[in-house]
Design a protein around this motif. Structure first.
Motif, PDB file in Angstrom:
ATOM      1  N   ASP A 145     -31.467 -51.434  13.593  1.00  0.00           N
ATOM      2  CA  ASP A 145     -31.502 -51.287  12.136  1.00  0.00           C
ATOM      3  C   ASP A 145     -31.006 -49.903  11.703  1.00  0.00           C
ATOM      4  O   ASP A 145     -30.289 -49.771  10.705  1.00  0.00           O
ATOM      5  N   GLN A 146     -31.349 -48.869  12.473  1.00  0.00           N
ATOM      6  CA  GLN A 146     -30.881 -47.520  12.144  1.00  0.00           C
ATOM      7  C   GLN A 146     -29.377 -47.390  12.360  1.00  0.00           C
ATOM      8  O   GLN A 146     -28.666 -46.792  11.539  1.00  0.00           O
ATOM      9  N   LEU A 147     -28.886 -47.937  13.450  1.00  0.00           N
ATOM     10  CA  LEU A 147     -27.451 -47.862  13.741  1.00  0.00           C
ATOM     11  C   LEU A 147     -26.637 -48.634  12.701  1.00  0.00           C
ATOM     12  O   LEU A 147     -25.568 -48.189  12.286  1.00  0.00           O
ATOM     13  N   LYS A 148     -27.159 -49.755  12.254  1.00  0.00           N
ATOM     14  CA  LYS A 148     -26.468 -50.512  11.202  1.00  0.00           C
ATOM     15  C   LYS A 148     -26.463 -49.726   9.895  1.00  0.00           C
ATOM     16  O   LYS A 148     -25.456 -49.686   9.190  1.00  0.00           O
ATOM     17  N   ALA A 149     -27.599 -49.103   9.567  1.00  0.00           N
ATOM     18  CA  ALA A 149     -27.711 -48.343   8.314  1.00  0.00           C
ATOM     19  C   ALA A 149     -26.738 -47.173   8.269  1.00  0.00           C
ATOM     20  O   ALA A 149     -26.251 -46.807   7.197  1.00  0.00           O
ATOM     21  N   THR A 150     -26.440 -46.591   9.414  1.00  0.00           N
ATOM     22  CA  THR A 150     -25.545 -45.424   9.472  1.00  0.00           C
ATOM     23  C   THR A 150     -24.120 -45.793   9.907  1.00  0.00           C
ATOM     24  O   THR A 150     -23.286 -44.902  10.043  1.00  0.00           O
ATOM     25  N   ARG A 151     -23.897 -47.089  10.142  1.00  0.00           N
ATOM     26  CA  ARG A 151     -22.617 -47.516  10.727  1.00  0.00           C
ATOM     27  C   ARG A 151     -22.376 -46.721  12.011  1.00  0.00           C
ATOM     28  O   ARG A 151     -21.303 -46.179  12.259  1.00  0.00           O
ATOM     29  N   GLY A 152     -23.449 -46.652  12.802  1.00  0.00           N
ATOM     30  CA  GLY A 152     -23.489 -45.803  13.979  1.00  0.00           C
ATOM     31  C   GLY A 152     -22.629 -46.274  15.131  1.00  0.00           C
ATOM     32  O   GLY A 152     -22.042 -47.350  15.114  1.00  0.00           O
ATOM     33  N   ARG A 153     -22.592 -45.424  16.140  1.00  0.00           N
ATOM     34  CA  ARG A 153     -21.804 -45.662  17.339  1.00  0.00           C
ATOM     35  C   ARG A 153     -22.709 -45.697  18.559  1.00  0.00           C
ATOM     36  O   ARG A 153     -23.678 -44.962  18.638  1.00  0.00           O
ATOM     37  N   VAL A 154     -22.323 -46.519  19.523  1.00  0.00           N
ATOM     38  CA  VAL A 154     -23.052 -46.632  20.788  1.00  0.00           C
ATOM     39  C   VAL A 154     -22.080 -46.341  21.922  1.00  0.00           C
ATOM     40  O   VAL A 154     -20.985 -46.906  21.971  1.00  0.00           O
TER      41      VAL A 154
END
Length: 190
Positions: A145-154
């Motif tokens: 949920d946090q990665l989606k909210a920030t358009r994050g990278r893995v």
């Protein structure tokens, strides 16, 4: 003055990177020592706020203290990526400290070269699949949920063992092959 050889402990003084990742919140697993520590130091030096995670509480505390002494904005969360509960426990701690995570570095891993004839062979393969393969899945799910909210990278740290067989490396090769395939599947959508 730039040193030709910068020791891992001196990366915080290396010039030229101070604002590259300003505003980013990074989680680095397996961050108490080795590659994970170097990655965490680099992210901190580049301006990111960093959550270091490792199951070695003593080494983690030492790395966090070292980074803080250099002015880095970091916290340490002790946990084992093989435990989804530990990963779920990390997520709200990261958010409470720095806001939503925007970068996840799945670095934690183990390598055990155990011959098939050994009594611990099956346990060794299972441990490597759990830490190296499922550990990455656990962290992504816990922070999704946090990665989606920030358009994050893995970033999942792989290995040449994903492509090349090594003597006694069945468990490690299988686990890193799973990480490679996880990346490929994620690119087309889970």
């Amino acid at each position: 003055m730039v040193q030709e050889k910068t020791a891992m402990g001196d990366v915080m003084e290396a010039p030229g990177l101070s604002d590259l990742l300003k505003g980013e919140v990074a989680v680095v697993t397996g961050a108490a020592m080795g590659n994970g520590e170097a990655i965490a130091r680099g992210f901190a030096r580049s301006g990111a706020r960093v959550v270091l995670s490792d199951m070695n509480a003593e080494a983690l505390a030492a790395t966090v203290a070292s980074l803080r002494s250099k002015g880095a904005d970091v916290i340490g969360v002790t946990g084992n990526v093989a435990s989804y509960a530990d990963c779920e426990r990390l997520a709200p701690k990261a958010r409470a400290a720095f806001g939503d995570v925007s970068i996840l570095i799945n670095n934690a891993g183990i390598c055990r070269r155990v011959p098939a004839e050994d009594d611990d062979f099956i346990g060794s393969v299972e441990a490597q699949l759990t830490v190296n393969g499922l550990g990455s899945v656990h962290m992504v799910k816990a922070l999704l949920d946090q990665l989606k909210a920030t358009r994050g990278r893995v970033v999942n740290i792989g290995s040449i063992a994903s492509f090349v067989a090594t003597t006694g490396g069945i468990g490690y090769g299988m686990s890193k092959g799973a990480v490679l395939l996880m990346d490929s599947v994620a690119q087309i959508g889970c």
